[in-house]
Structures are given as C-alpha cells and as structure tokens.
Design an enzyme around this catalytic site. Sequence first.
Site: not given
Ligand code: FPP
Length: 247
Positions: A21, A25-26, A34, A66-67, A69-70
């Site tokens: 996670d 934000r990073w 993003r 996640s489901t 995330n769609w």
């Molecule tokens: C959560 O950060 C991250 C994700 C929903 C996606 C994770 C995917 C990767 C690291 C890409 C590569 C993965 C593989 C297995 C090859 P967020 O977007 O929810 O961040 P936020 O909470 O700061 O908005």
Amino acid sequence: MSEIHGIDSTRVPKHVAMIMDGNGRWAKEKGQDRIFGHFNGVKAVRASLKAARRAGVKYLTLYAFSTENWNRPKEEVEALMDLLVQTIVQEVKELDNNDVRLNAIGDLESLPGSCHAELQTAIDQTKDNDGIELILALSYSARWELVRAVQNIVKDNISPDAVSEELIGSYLCTHSIPDPELVIRTSGEHRVSNFLLWQIAYSELYFTAKYWPDFREEDFFDALRDYQSRERRFGKTAEQITQTGNE
Ligand code: FPP
C-alpha cells in the site's frame, strides 16, 4: 542458533502475506502520477521476494489487485493490468532461474485475456520449482472467496454435518497453501482490507509507515525480527506455551 540478519532460521514463518500500500501517495509526494508509484512498486516486489527467499520463507503472497480496485479510474486499472503483464513477461525467466513457483489466487477469469494468458503461461513454466511459492492475489477479496466457497459447497450437496473448518479451507483459493503466520502492511494504514480473512485468524500483523515503493530487503528482515520477538499463544496461556514450546 543459525542466523541471517539477526533472524533465527529455525523460527522463520513459512508463509508471509503482504498488503502493498502507498504507491499513489508515494507518487503524489513526488509530484507524479499514481501510476508512477505502481511502476516503482515493482522494485519492492523484487526486494521482498529476494528477502523472503534468503530468509527461508516458503510462501509469499502479495495483494496486487483487489476486487474493489476495479472501481478505480479506468486509466489506472488499465495501467496496472499492463504493468502486471509486462512484469510477468519480463521476470518469468528470472523467477524460473531462482527456483520460484508462481501461483495466483482470485477471480482470474475477470482479468483481461492477455493478462490471464501470460499469467497462466508463467504459472505453467515455473510449476516444478520449489524454492519459494510467489502467490499473486489478483482480482481477489476474502468475501468474494468465501461467497464462492459457500456456493460450491452447496452445489456439491455437502451435508451440514460434514461442514468443518477443514472442509471450508478445502474450498478456498488457498487450499494448497498453509495459513500465513505473518501479514505485513505498508503505508501506515492499520487495516486488513478484505485480505485472506479466514486464513489470518491467528496471524501476526506487522505495520510499517513506509510506502510500498520504498520497501526493501532490510524492511522485510525488520518485520521478521519483530515477528520472532512475539509470543504466539493461539488462545492458550503463556504458561502453557512455555511448557509445550513456542511455535
Ligand atoms: C496500493 O497502493 C497498490 C496497488 C493497488 C497495486 C500494487 C501493484 C504493484 C506494486 C505493481 C506490481 C505488482 C506485481 C505483483 C508485479 P495504492 O494505489 O492504494 O496507494 P495509495 O493508498 O497511496 O493510494
């Protein structure tokens, strides 16, 4: 006691599950999209896999999509799917050379065709490896998994008396995988977000404020050291655990 990085090799968790996670934000803190965060998240995937393998972890599960995330903006979902396909295609040889067996859990049928196909090719290519199993949770949520399990139990005409914890476990995506002893979540959030709800009943939870793209091997070892400092009681008293040996 045999140790690497202060980690007792006889008490390494067999299965570590990670909630990656903080990519968005990073990136935002750097004035970037993003998606830039997701791209940089791949470095943390590599570092975690390397650290897990070195420490002797046998199963590493990553919550990649996640489901829920769609429901993100279409461009972000498409970019994540592209990144996934690209990463799998690029890394499969390296995974194979390092004795990594790739697996995936979730509603894989809902992934775009190319993503599902590349994933299946990589899973087939690495199926005989047994250094470590890397499990990608994709289009996964624990409630989706539990609903599917109940539907299949009903379809199979299982009698109520035959329903047990073992039977339910055998209907989950993780039927061939031991429960995680340790769950790591990055980015300072203290939630489990619909991840492996059945399987983490007795897991230790470890939270770090680091955003996922900054997570590295040493951070993984920190989590393992923290895990080893805890007493796992499984509902028993501390005295009972001292008598029978701490797991
Ligand atoms: C959560 O950060 C991250 C994700 C929903 C996606 C994770 C995917 C990767 C690291 C890409 C590569 C993965 C593989 C297995 C090859 P967020 O977007 O929810 O961040 P936020 O909470 O700061 O908005």
